[in-house]
Design an enzyme around this catalytic site. Structure first.
Site, short mmCIF file in Angstrom:
data_model
loop_
_atom_site.label_atom_id
_atom_site.label_comp_id
_atom_site.label_asym_id
_atom_site.label_seq_id
_atom_site.Cartn_x
_atom_site.Cartn_y
_atom_site.Cartn_z
N ASP A 243 -2.26 -3.00 -4.13
CA ASP A 243 -1.02 -2.36 -4.17
C ASP A 243 -0.32 -1.88 -3.14
O ASP A 243 0.81 -1.81 -3.12
CB ASP A 243 -1.00 -1.53 -5.34
CG ASP A 243 -1.80 0.13 -4.87
OD1 ASP A 243 -2.84 -0.06 -4.32
OD2 ASP A 243 -1.41 1.07 -4.96
N ASP B 266 -4.71 0.57 -0.16
CA ASP B 266 -6.28 0.47 -0.38
C ASP B 266 -6.52 -0.91 -1.13
O ASP B 266 -5.65 -1.85 -0.97
CB ASP B 266 -6.55 1.71 -1.54
CG ASP B 266 -5.51 1.41 -2.87
OD1 ASP B 266 -4.87 0.31 -2.97
OD2 ASP B 266 -5.21 2.37 -3.43
N TYR C 64 -1.89 5.79 -11.08
CA TYR C 64 -0.43 5.25 -11.50
C TYR C 64 -0.37 5.65 -12.89
O TYR C 64 -0.49 4.97 -13.86
CB TYR C 64 -0.37 3.68 -11.49
CG TYR C 64 -0.35 3.30 -10.12
CD1 TYR C 64 1.17 3.31 -9.39
CD2 TYR C 64 -1.31 3.00 -9.40
CE1 TYR C 64 1.39 2.98 -8.19
CE2 TYR C 64 -1.02 2.46 -7.85
CZ TYR C 64 0.26 2.67 -7.47
OH TYR C 64 0.52 2.30 -5.97
N GLU D 184 2.62 4.75 4.23
CA GLU D 184 1.89 3.98 3.57
C GLU D 184 2.93 3.04 3.03
O GLU D 184 3.94 3.36 2.31
CB GLU D 184 1.04 4.41 2.21
CG GLU D 184 0.25 3.52 1.59
CD GLU D 184 -0.88 4.22 0.48
OE1 GLU D 184 -0.75 5.15 0.41
OE2 GLU D 184 -1.73 3.49 0.37
#
Ligand SMILES: *[C@@H]1O[C@H](CO)[C@@H](O)[C@H](O)[C@H]1NC(C)=O
Ligand SMILES: *[C@@H]1O[C@H](CO)[C@@H](O)[C@H](O)[C@H]1NC(C)=O
Ligand SMILES: *[C@@H]1O[C@H](CO)[C@@H](O)[C@H](O)[C@H]1NC(C)=O
Ligand SMILES: *[C@@H]1O[C@H](CO)[C@@H](O)[C@H](O)[C@H]1NC(C)=O
Length: 485
Positions: free
Chosen positions: A75, A78, A226, A463
């Protein structure tokens, strides 16, 4: 040369260099925004892989439950495959192609490949009756390590939904992704398109019949990563809207109409909440038909009014440099790209029926919406107080120390030996730029005062995520060949 002429010449050169530095190459950015998805690929990489520093990874995924779950996308920075944001990403890539694919030129092919990498994986995730894979990889264990995907040795737990442990938001978003992808492939691969659609029906039925939140079913695999705070009704309506768009079957349209009242009027659109996106998507067919206009058009209009910087009903903020900023959002650019995407889509629908919007203190025509979206895209690509681009590899100055495991660590070619869980720490702590360029990745972006701290310790700003880029792909295709100013 006289002194005056020298000054004039210097001034002109300065103007030219400023113009050059700030002129934006949308076609370059478009190509890179799609290339980024190759850097996020999990699984067995094909020969056509262009981002060469990435190699095969996670080839045993699904093994623990006797399923083949190889493939899909990591995603963000990571190595977990979170299906909820991955499905939203796939839906948005497909929507980008549906709206703007004709403007993509040779990049359309790459955009379809990016969609297929997601849709192929979702066919696997929904391949067993009464079971839907929710995600692969234990996020807590994964986040304890700074490891290349190619080396990963953390538990690749496969979390899944069943009728007893349902997840309506997750399965409905997968149904939306399958239905939207099915439309995207209709012209180029009719058989595949059909396969996706048939699966979308089944997955939507599962989502609707077995109601519940995946929060509860997946437990600490979902939250706090999430976590779905806003409930699953928005995804069920969103899934039904995409199935209606794909099939024009009355059942799905009735579902949308009879449940729309359960939506709040939030100015939200992203992996967690689909509200604003539903109204804009549906407005496409409600706009010409007054019998189905209510309440979608007025919701969509209110949403637009809440974004306009000078509107008295504005509910977002803008930084001094002009960036749409949602208070409290980490990774703010996910909001900027998703909301800007809706601005352009709605502007084009409005233009087709010569519509304007009456906000409480102003009237907005389609051009107004386009200009606002363009200011956001341009800010991201360099027209901002930092004079930098927030897309890796685009422009002269861009983030160098992004929070991304694969990009930080030496490539397999450079360092073939295994790097274990904490062997990556030295690279994480290094002051040097990342070793591998994750070309096209748009990062979380600047703070509310337009400042940007280029540091791996600051994931909210550095990120990248797949769902920041997905609507950006569509925006870049549009501004590469704008049809309204
Ligand atoms: C934009 O970028 C593309 C790809 O990098 C390049 O081929 C093209 O010449 C650039 N266009 C301009 C106007 O600089
Ligand atoms: C999901 O879990 C979070 C945290 O436990 C909670 O706040 C939220 O209400 C839950 N959402 C749903 C739809 O159950
Ligand atoms: C709505 O009407 C306009 C103008 O007649 C047309 O261009 C557009 O395609 C129509 N949209 C839909 C979804 O039917
Ligand atoms: C801008 O905001 C960042 C993040 O909130 C903060 O660290 C920094 O001190 C602020 N800079 C100024 C000049 O206010």
């Amino acid at each position: 040369m006289s002194k005056v002429w020298l000054l004039v010449t210097i001034a002109m050169m300065a103007i030219i260099s400023v113009t050059k530095a700030t002129s934006i190459n949308y076609s370059d950015a478009l190509a890179k925004s799609i290339l980024f998805y190759e850097g996020q690929r999990s699984g067995l990489l094909p020969h056509s892989q262009r981002m060469k520093w990435r190699k095969n990874s996670a080839l045993q995924d699904g093994h623990d439950i006797n399923m083949d779950m190889v493939g899909g996308y990591y995603d963000a920075g990571d190595n977990v495959k979170f299906n909820f944001p991955m499905a939203f990403t796939t839906t948005m890539l497909a929507w980008s192609v549906l709206e703007f694919g004709d403007l993509m030129g040779s990049e359309r092919k790459h955009a379809l490949e990016a969609i297929r990498w997601g849709s192929d994986y979702f066919l696997k995730a929904t391949n067993s009756p009464d079971k839907i894979v929710a995600q692969v990889g234990d996020p807590n264990k994964d986040h304890d390590c700074w490891e290349r995907p190619e080396d990963m040795d953390t538990p690749r737990t496969t979390y899944y939904l069943t009728p007893q442990k349902p997840g309506s938001e997750l399965s409905a978003e997968i149904a939306a992704a399958l239905a939207a992808s099915s439309i995207a492939f209709r012209k180029t691969d009719a058989q595949y398109s059909k396969l996706l659609l048939v699966r979308a029906y089944k997955v939507f039925d599962f989502a609707n019949k077995y109601r519940g939140s995946y929060n509860n079913s997946v437990g600490d695999g979902a939250c706090p990563f999430y976590c779905d705070i806003s409930g699953y009704m928005d995804e069920l309506i969103w899934g039904a809207a995409w199935l209606y768009k794909a099939t024009k079957t009355a059942y799905y349209w009735d579902f949308v109409k009879s449940n729309v009242q359960s939506l709040g009027s939030f100015v939200e659109f992203g992996w967690e909440s689909k509200n604003a996106g539903i109204n804009i998507l549906v407005s496409q067919w409600a706009m010409n038909d007054s019998s189905s206009a209510s309440p979608f058009i007025s919701n969509a209009d209110n949403f637009i009014c809440s974004l306009l910087p000078t509107s008295s009903t504005k509910s977002v903020s803008y930084t001094k440099g002009g960036l749409l900023f949602k208070q409290g959002a980490s990774s703010n650019l996910q909001c900027t790209t998703a909301l800007s995407f809706l601005l352009v889509v709605y502007a084009r629908y409005m233009h087709a029926v010569k519509k304007t919007i009456h906000c409480s203190n102003e009237v907005a025509d389609p051009t107004r919406l386009i200009k606002l979206a363009k200011s956001q895209v341009d800010y991201i690509l360099g027209k901002n107080p930092q004079g930098m681009s927030y897309m890796v590899g685009y422009g002269a100055k861009f983030p160098q120390k992004i929070h991304h495991r694969g990009s930080t660590l030496p490539s397999m070619a450079m360092h073939p030996q295994h790097l274990g869980c904490r062997d990556g720490d030295q690279y994480f702590k290094s002051d040097k730029p990342n070793l591998n360029m994750l070309t096209g990745a748009v990062v979380g972006g600047p703070a509310g005062n337009d400042s940007f701290q280029d540091s791996r310790y600051n994931p909210g700003e550095t990120e990248p995520t797949t769902y920041i880029n997905a609507p950006f792909v569509g925006l870049l295709a549009y501004f590469n060949k704008p049809t309204l100013v």
